[in-house]
Design a protein around this motif. Structure first.
Motif, PDB file in Angstrom:
ATOM      1  N   UNK A  79       0.803  -1.224   0.000  1.00  0.00           N
ATOM      2  CA  UNK A  79       0.000   0.000   0.000  1.00  0.00           C
ATOM      3  C   UNK A  79       0.837   1.275   0.000  1.00  0.00           C
ATOM      4  N   UNK A  80       2.167   1.157   0.064  1.00  0.00           N
ATOM      5  CA  UNK A  80       2.988   2.365   0.030  1.00  0.00           C
ATOM      6  C   UNK A  80       3.160   2.860  -1.403  1.00  0.00           C
ATOM      7  N   UNK A  81       3.714   4.055  -1.538  1.00  0.00           N
ATOM      8  CA  UNK A  81       3.891   4.671  -2.855  1.00  0.00           C
ATOM      9  C   UNK A  81       5.365   4.667  -3.256  1.00  0.00           C
ATOM     10  N   UNK A  82       5.604   4.949  -4.513  1.00  0.00           N
ATOM     11  CA  UNK A  82       6.954   4.817  -5.066  1.00  0.00           C
ATOM     12  C   UNK A  82       7.944   5.785  -4.410  1.00  0.00           C
ATOM     13  N   UNK A  83       7.488   6.969  -4.061  1.00  0.00           N
ATOM     14  CA  UNK A  83       8.377   7.951  -3.424  1.00  0.00           C
ATOM     15  C   UNK A  83       8.924   7.422  -2.112  1.00  0.00           C
ATOM     16  N   UNK A  84       8.036   6.884  -1.289  1.00  0.00           N
ATOM     17  CA  UNK A  84       8.456   6.370   0.014  1.00  0.00           C
ATOM     18  C   UNK A  84       9.363   5.145  -0.139  1.00  0.00           C
ATOM     19  N   UNK A  85       9.062   4.289  -1.112  1.00  0.00           N
ATOM     20  CA  UNK A  85       9.910   3.123  -1.345  1.00  0.00           C
ATOM     21  C   UNK A  85      11.304   3.556  -1.787  1.00  0.00           C
ATOM     22  N   UNK A  86      11.368   4.508  -2.693  1.00  0.00           N
ATOM     23  CA  UNK A  86      12.670   4.968  -3.177  1.00  0.00           C
ATOM     24  C   UNK A  86      13.507   5.543  -2.032  1.00  0.00           C
ATOM     25  N   UNK A  87      12.856   6.276  -1.133  1.00  0.00           N
ATOM     26  CA  UNK A  87      13.578   6.831   0.022  1.00  0.00           C
ATOM     27  C   UNK A  87      14.189   5.734   0.883  1.00  0.00           C
ATOM     28  N   UNK A  88      13.449   4.645   1.065  1.00  0.00           N
ATOM     29  CA  UNK A  88      13.967   3.543   1.871  1.00  0.00           C
ATOM     30  C   UNK A  88      15.151   2.865   1.183  1.00  0.00           C
ATOM     31  N   UNK A  89      15.059   2.682  -0.115  1.00  0.00           N
ATOM     32  CA  UNK A  89      16.112   1.971  -0.846  1.00  0.00           C
ATOM     33  C   UNK A  89      17.454   2.703  -0.760  1.00  0.00           C
ATOM     34  N   UNK A 129      10.115  -1.095  -9.480  1.00  0.00           N
ATOM     35  CA  UNK A 129      11.144  -0.668  -8.531  1.00  0.00           C
ATOM     36  C   UNK A 129      11.398  -1.734  -7.476  1.00  0.00           C
ATOM     37  N   UNK A 130      10.331  -2.383  -7.005  1.00  0.00           N
ATOM     38  CA  UNK A 130      10.485  -3.481  -6.054  1.00  0.00           C
ATOM     39  C   UNK A 130      11.341  -4.591  -6.647  1.00  0.00           C
ATOM     40  N   UNK A 131      11.020  -4.971  -7.879  1.00  0.00           N
ATOM     41  CA  UNK A 131      11.751  -6.054  -8.545  1.00  0.00           C
ATOM     42  C   UNK A 131      13.210  -5.659  -8.769  1.00  0.00           C
ATOM     43  N   UNK A 132      13.426  -4.436  -9.196  1.00  0.00           N
ATOM     44  CA  UNK A 132      14.790  -3.962  -9.440  1.00  0.00           C
ATOM     45  C   UNK A 132      15.627  -4.004  -8.168  1.00  0.00           C
ATOM     46  N   UNK A 133      15.041  -3.540  -7.064  1.00  0.00           N
ATOM     47  CA  UNK A 133      15.780  -3.502  -5.796  1.00  0.00           C
ATOM     48  C   UNK A 133      16.116  -4.900  -5.295  1.00  0.00           C
ATOM     49  N   UNK A 134      15.246  -5.866  -5.609  1.00  0.00           N
ATOM     50  CA  UNK A 134      15.435  -7.226  -5.086  1.00  0.00           C
ATOM     51  C   UNK A 134      16.270  -8.112  -6.000  1.00  0.00           C
ATOM     52  N   UNK A 135      16.145  -7.923  -7.312  1.00  0.00           N
ATOM     53  CA  UNK A 135      16.737  -8.878  -8.243  1.00  0.00           C
ATOM     54  C   UNK A 135      17.962  -8.363  -8.984  1.00  0.00           C
ATOM     55  N   UNK A 136      17.994  -7.063  -9.279  1.00  0.00           N
ATOM     56  CA  UNK A 136      19.109  -6.558 -10.070  1.00  0.00           C
ATOM     57  C   UNK A 136      20.352  -6.341  -9.214  1.00  0.00           C
ATOM     58  N   UNK A 137      21.496  -6.679  -9.780  1.00  0.00           N
ATOM     59  CA  UNK A 137      22.761  -6.464  -9.095  1.00  0.00           C
ATOM     60  C   UNK A 137      23.046  -4.975  -9.060  1.00  0.00           C
ATOM     61  N   UNK A 138      23.289  -4.412  -7.885  1.00  0.00           N
ATOM     62  CA  UNK A 138      23.534  -2.970  -7.807  1.00  0.00           C
ATOM     63  C   UNK A 138      24.851  -2.580  -8.472  1.00  0.00           C
ATOM     64  N   UNK A 139      24.937  -1.341  -8.906  1.00  0.00           N
ATOM     65  CA  UNK A 139      26.181  -0.835  -9.469  1.00  0.00           C
ATOM     66  C   UNK A 139      27.284  -0.800  -8.426  1.00  0.00           C
ATOM     67  N   UNK A 140      28.469  -0.517  -8.889  1.00  0.00           N
ATOM     68  CA  UNK A 140      29.641  -0.567  -8.000  1.00  0.00           C
ATOM     69  C   UNK A 140      29.506   0.387  -6.821  1.00  0.00           C
ATOM     70  N   UNK A 141      29.057   1.609  -7.097  1.00  0.00           N
ATOM     71  CA  UNK A 141      28.927   2.597  -6.030  1.00  0.00           C
ATOM     72  C   UNK A 141      27.868   2.184  -5.018  1.00  0.00           C
ATOM     73  N   UNK A 142      26.716   1.716  -5.526  1.00  0.00           N
ATOM     74  CA  UNK A 142      25.641   1.302  -4.628  1.00  0.00           C
ATOM     75  C   UNK A 142      26.024   0.052  -3.862  1.00  0.00           C
ATOM     76  N   UNK A 143      26.721  -0.874  -4.519  1.00  0.00           N
ATOM     77  CA  UNK A 143      27.162  -2.090  -3.838  1.00  0.00           C
ATOM     78  C   UNK A 143      28.107  -1.750  -2.687  1.00  0.00           C
TER      79      UNK A 143
END
Length: 496
Positions: free
Chosen positions: A239-249, A283-297
């Motif tokens: 039930x949350x929105x994309x803005x709030x999810x992005x902030x958490x990520x 965005x949920x799928x990307x955060x869970x499945x995609x390998x983060x870039x070097x800086x984010x990793x």
């Protein structure tokens, strides 16, 4: 507060004239209003000064050049959930206060704080003093989990917890226990993400917000390093929105810890989703499945805190500590979904899972409560029965906001809803369904009743004195404001 000033603002017990139900027939000499016509203007009162109340007032004043609108509020301060519900690190959302302030400064609008409708003055008395009464008092209670152990220390409602860190007077004595490493939030809406973000945010970030000093001190000593957000359904129903999810990520010092298997089979569904849900799920799928870039990793590897979403889980019991004196975990029923999309229903499978934790926050929604036995109320739905804001079988009585439609949506949703109610009222004035030919005394009559009962309303200019002190105290420590938590202290400032 001096004895005289304390007496003016509230006489304990209201023993003086508790049974009065008639209204004075003379105007209060302190009431000053400029009207555009010598005809009787529509006298309208609004109960509640949150977004629903102020948006209703704004629309009425803008679209009727004679209407007089009085806003009643039980606290000495206005703005409801904008002040006490919006997360401290979302100051941009609070900018609507500027619009509300413009409304309050209208010569046809009066704010009367420190007045509890239903106790200090009745709905019936308001109906006698005004041509129309709009109930906009929101959702003042929380929904219960209804499970064993819910009342153990360490278990809090999201409503109380948010009120605690946002300075709601009723919650100022809350003392949440942050000594455990893991916290569980039951719910997957924006409020749940707000709480997770506050629990995990670096203290240096929170120091720049209007979070209360009490909360800041407690969170500075917090040992919580992991937060799980539990939902009874799946990732397509969050039930949350994309803005709030992005902030958490991207929250500094924090990494997401989600289970990739929860998202692997969503590809076939995503393409058919409505656009907002589609973007959120991607965005949920990307955060869970995609390998983060070097800086984010690198950022994630250096983070010492983490959060994650747990799906298909429903709480069945709070697990006590060995001595039985506090919460030590939560037992979850494993569920499965029947149906698809928003209509999917969670069904227990018979399996359970236990999560050890010392802090449990129930974010399953707010609840409105009846304000008077004379006002119809649907207890199951937690709303006042209405048609476009017109209260069922109660001419002259209206409602807006959460008490009208239930505790859902954001501030923009409340704005639209409140405008609709105000428009219904205006249409009733135009059609003659709401008769305002009889002179009503409005605030002047109610002020006299309150004075006889030992209650002095707080005006908007009084609030601005409180506001100035809070801003000054905040400036001393580099914050937007330092909220005053005690209503008595607020009233002392007004009396100076």
């Amino acid at each position: 507060m001096s004895p005289r000033c304390s007496w003016l603002y509230r006489l304990p017990g209201r023993a003086l004239l508790g049974g009065i139900r008639t209204l004075p027939t003379t105007r209060c000499p302190g009431l000053h209003r400029s009207l555009t016509s010598s005809a009787h203007p529509p006298q309208i009162c609004i109960v509640g000064s949150g977004p629903a109340g102020f948006y209703t007032a704004q629309h009425l004043l803008r679209h009727h050049t004679q209407a007089v609108v009085d806003i009643y509020e039980k606290l000495p301060v206005p703005f409801g959930l904008v002040r006490f519900g919006v997360a401290p690190d979302h100051p941009e959302v609070k900018n609507v206060i500027n619009t509300f302030t413009q409304t309050a400064h209208s010569e046809r609008c009066t704010f009367l704080g420190n007045v509890t409708v239903g106790r200090d003055v009745t709905i019936e008395e308001l109906q006698t003093a005004y041509h129309a009464v709009v109930l906009s008092y929101g959702a003042e209670d929380k929904r219960l989990l209804g499970i064993p152990g819910e009342n153990l220390p360490g278990v809090y409602s999201a409503r109380d917890f948010v009120g605690w860190y946002n300075g709601l007077p009723d919650n100022r004595h809350l003392s949440p226990d942050f000594s455990a490493e893991t916290a569980v939030i039951l719910g997957q809406g924006n409020v749940a993400l707000d709480i997770a973000r506050i629990l995990l945010s670096p203290i240096d970030l929170l120091k720049k917000t209007d979070i209360t000093q009490t909360a800041l001190d407690a969170l500075s000593n917090s040992r919580i390093r992991k937060v799980w957000l539990v939902g009874r359904r799946g990732p397509l129903q969050v039930a949350f929105t994309i803005k709030e999810l992005r902030e958490m990520i991207i929250l500094p010092g924090t990494r997401p810890a989600n289970n990739p298997s929860d998202y692997q089979n969503l590809g076939d569904f995503i393409k058919d989703l409505p656009r907002p849900r589609k973007r959120l799920t991607e965005l949920l799928v990307k955060a869970a499945l995609e390998k983060p870039g070097e800086k984010e990793a690198l950022r994630r590897s250096q983070s010492d805190r983490e959060w994650g979403l747990r799906f298909l889980r429903s709480p069945v019991a709070v697990l006590p500590s060995e001595d039985g004196k506090k919460a030590a975990g939560i037992r979850l029923s494993v569920t499965r979904l029947e149906g698809n999309g928003e209509n999917a229903v969670a069904v227990p499978t018979g399996e359970t899972e236990d999560i050890p934790c010392g802090l449990i926050l129930s974010s399953i929604g707010y609840k409105s409560v009846p304000i008077s036995s004379s006002v119809p109320f649907l207890h199951k739905n937690g709303i006042i029965p209405n048609s476009m804001g017109r209260v069922q079988d109660a001419p002259g009585l209206y409602c807006s906001g959460w008490v009208k439609r239930g505790p859902t949506g954001v501030i923009a949703t409340t704005m639209t809803d409140s405008f609709d109610t105000a428009q219904s009222l205006l249409e009733d004035i135009k059609s003659g369904a709401l008769n305002y030919s009889e002179n009503r005394l409005g605030a002047s009559a109610i002020r006299e009743l309150l004075l006889l009962r030992g209650i002095q309303p707080v005006s908007f200019s009084d609030w601005e004195k409180i506001d100035a002190v809070e801003a000054a105290r905040g400036a001393e420590v580099g914050k937007p404001r330092e909220k005053i938590l005690d209503p008595e202290e607020m009233l002392q400032l007004v009396c100076r």
